[in-house]
Design a protein around this motif. Structure first.
Motif, short mmCIF file in Angstrom:
data_model
loop_
_atom_site.label_atom_id
_atom_site.label_comp_id
_atom_site.label_asym_id
_atom_site.label_seq_id
_atom_site.Cartn_x
_atom_site.Cartn_y
_atom_site.Cartn_z
N GLN A 101 33.13 28.87 72.20
CA GLN A 101 33.98 28.49 73.41
C GLN A 101 33.84 28.95 74.46
OE1 GLN A 101 37.55 28.33 71.08
NE2 GLN A 101 37.23 26.73 69.76
N VAL A 102 33.85 30.34 74.80
CA VAL A 102 33.83 30.82 76.13
C VAL A 102 32.40 30.45 76.68
CG1 VAL A 102 33.92 33.15 77.20
CG2 VAL A 102 35.50 32.63 75.51
N LEU A 103 31.54 30.69 75.98
CA LEU A 103 30.09 30.16 76.60
C LEU A 103 30.14 28.86 76.98
CD1 LEU A 103 27.24 31.72 76.67
CD2 LEU A 103 26.71 30.72 74.67
N LEU A 104 30.69 27.93 76.27
CA LEU A 104 30.70 26.58 76.63
C LEU A 104 31.53 26.32 77.99
CD1 LEU A 104 29.94 23.69 75.99
CD2 LEU A 104 32.19 23.44 74.61
N GLY A 105 32.62 27.09 78.21
CA GLY A 105 33.54 26.80 79.22
C GLY A 105 32.50 27.45 80.50
N LEU A 106 32.02 28.61 80.41
CA LEU A 106 31.25 29.32 81.52
C LEU A 106 30.13 28.45 81.77
CD1 LEU A 106 31.16 32.85 80.51
CD2 LEU A 106 32.56 31.87 82.18
N THR A 107 29.20 28.07 80.83
CA THR A 107 28.03 27.12 81.15
C THR A 107 28.57 25.77 81.65
OG1 THR A 107 27.87 26.49 78.88
CG2 THR A 107 26.68 28.16 79.43
N SER A 108 29.65 25.18 81.41
CA SER A 108 30.03 24.18 81.89
C SER A 108 30.34 24.20 83.61
CB SER A 108 31.29 23.62 81.16
OG SER A 108 31.10 23.31 79.82
N LEU A 109 31.06 25.28 83.72
CA LEU A 109 31.38 25.43 85.33
C LEU A 109 29.99 25.79 85.91
CD1 LEU A 109 34.53 27.66 84.71
CD2 LEU A 109 34.45 25.33 85.79
N LEU A 110 29.07 26.58 85.46
CA LEU A 110 27.76 26.69 85.93
C LEU A 110 26.91 25.48 86.13
CD1 LEU A 110 26.69 30.31 84.41
CD2 LEU A 110 27.32 29.69 86.72
N LEU A 128 28.23 23.84 89.17
CA LEU A 128 27.98 24.28 90.53
C LEU A 128 26.53 24.24 90.75
CD1 LEU A 128 28.74 26.57 92.59
CD2 LEU A 128 27.94 28.54 91.23
N PHE A 129 25.66 24.40 89.62
CA PHE A 129 24.14 24.38 89.97
C PHE A 129 23.84 22.80 90.38
CE2 PHE A 129 22.81 27.99 87.24
CZ PHE A 129 23.14 28.93 88.09
N ILE A 130 24.45 21.80 89.75
CA ILE A 130 23.96 20.40 90.13
C ILE A 130 24.49 20.06 91.49
CG2 ILE A 130 24.94 18.04 89.35
CD1 ILE A 130 24.43 18.96 86.67
N ASN A 148 16.05 24.62 89.91
CA ASN A 148 15.79 23.59 88.86
C ASN A 148 15.89 24.54 87.61
OD1 ASN A 148 15.86 21.35 90.56
ND2 ASN A 148 13.67 21.75 91.11
N TYR A 149 15.10 25.51 87.51
CA TYR A 149 14.92 26.22 86.47
C TYR A 149 16.21 26.93 85.91
CZ TYR A 149 13.24 30.04 83.43
OH TYR A 149 13.06 31.09 82.19
N LEU A 150 17.13 27.38 86.68
CA LEU A 150 18.50 27.79 86.14
C LEU A 150 19.19 27.05 85.70
CD1 LEU A 150 19.22 30.52 89.19
CD2 LEU A 150 18.80 30.89 86.73
N THR A 151 19.02 25.47 86.33
CA THR A 151 19.77 24.48 85.79
C THR A 151 19.41 23.94 84.47
OG1 THR A 151 20.22 23.52 88.04
CG2 THR A 151 20.73 22.09 86.51
N ILE A 152 18.20 24.20 84.26
CA ILE A 152 17.57 23.58 83.03
C ILE A 152 17.93 24.50 81.82
CG2 ILE A 152 15.38 23.23 81.64
CD1 ILE A 152 14.26 22.05 84.19
N VAL A 153 18.00 26.10 82.13
CA VAL A 153 18.19 27.02 81.16
C VAL A 153 19.72 26.85 80.95
CG1 VAL A 153 18.50 29.58 80.97
CG2 VAL A 153 16.23 28.52 81.71
N VAL A 154 20.54 26.81 82.00
CA VAL A 154 21.97 26.71 81.44
C VAL A 154 22.43 25.61 80.82
CG1 VAL A 154 24.42 26.37 82.67
CG2 VAL A 154 22.63 28.03 83.56
#
Length: 82
Positions: A9-18, A21-23, A56-62
């Protein structure tokens, strides 16, 4: 199982915010929202091709981590024994 669920759940919240930001950091292709918020500035800041490739790479990984955390939470919810 409870600790794994909290971690996901914490990982989902952090990756959602990232992801948000990246998009929003991506260079705009037309007269969209990126041009509305200082269109000339974004061209000067993100003129480097290598920086755009890294973004682009970071966005795909996240996005992949985000997707896997959703699948993991779904599996935990489905097979959780009370």
């Amino acid at each position: 199982m409870q600790i794994l669920e909290i971690i996901l759940q914490v990982l989902l919240g952090l990756t959602s915010l990232l992801l948000i930001l990246f998009i929003l950091m991506h260079k705009g292709r037309g007269g969209g929202l990126s041009d509305m918020f200082g269109g000339g500035m974004t061209q000067a800041v993100s003129s480097s091709g290598s920086a755009e490739r890294v973004l682009n790479y970071l966005t795909i990984v996240v996005a992949l981590v985000w997707f896997l955390s959703i699948v993991g939470l779904g599996l935990i919810t489905k097979f959780q024994v009370i």
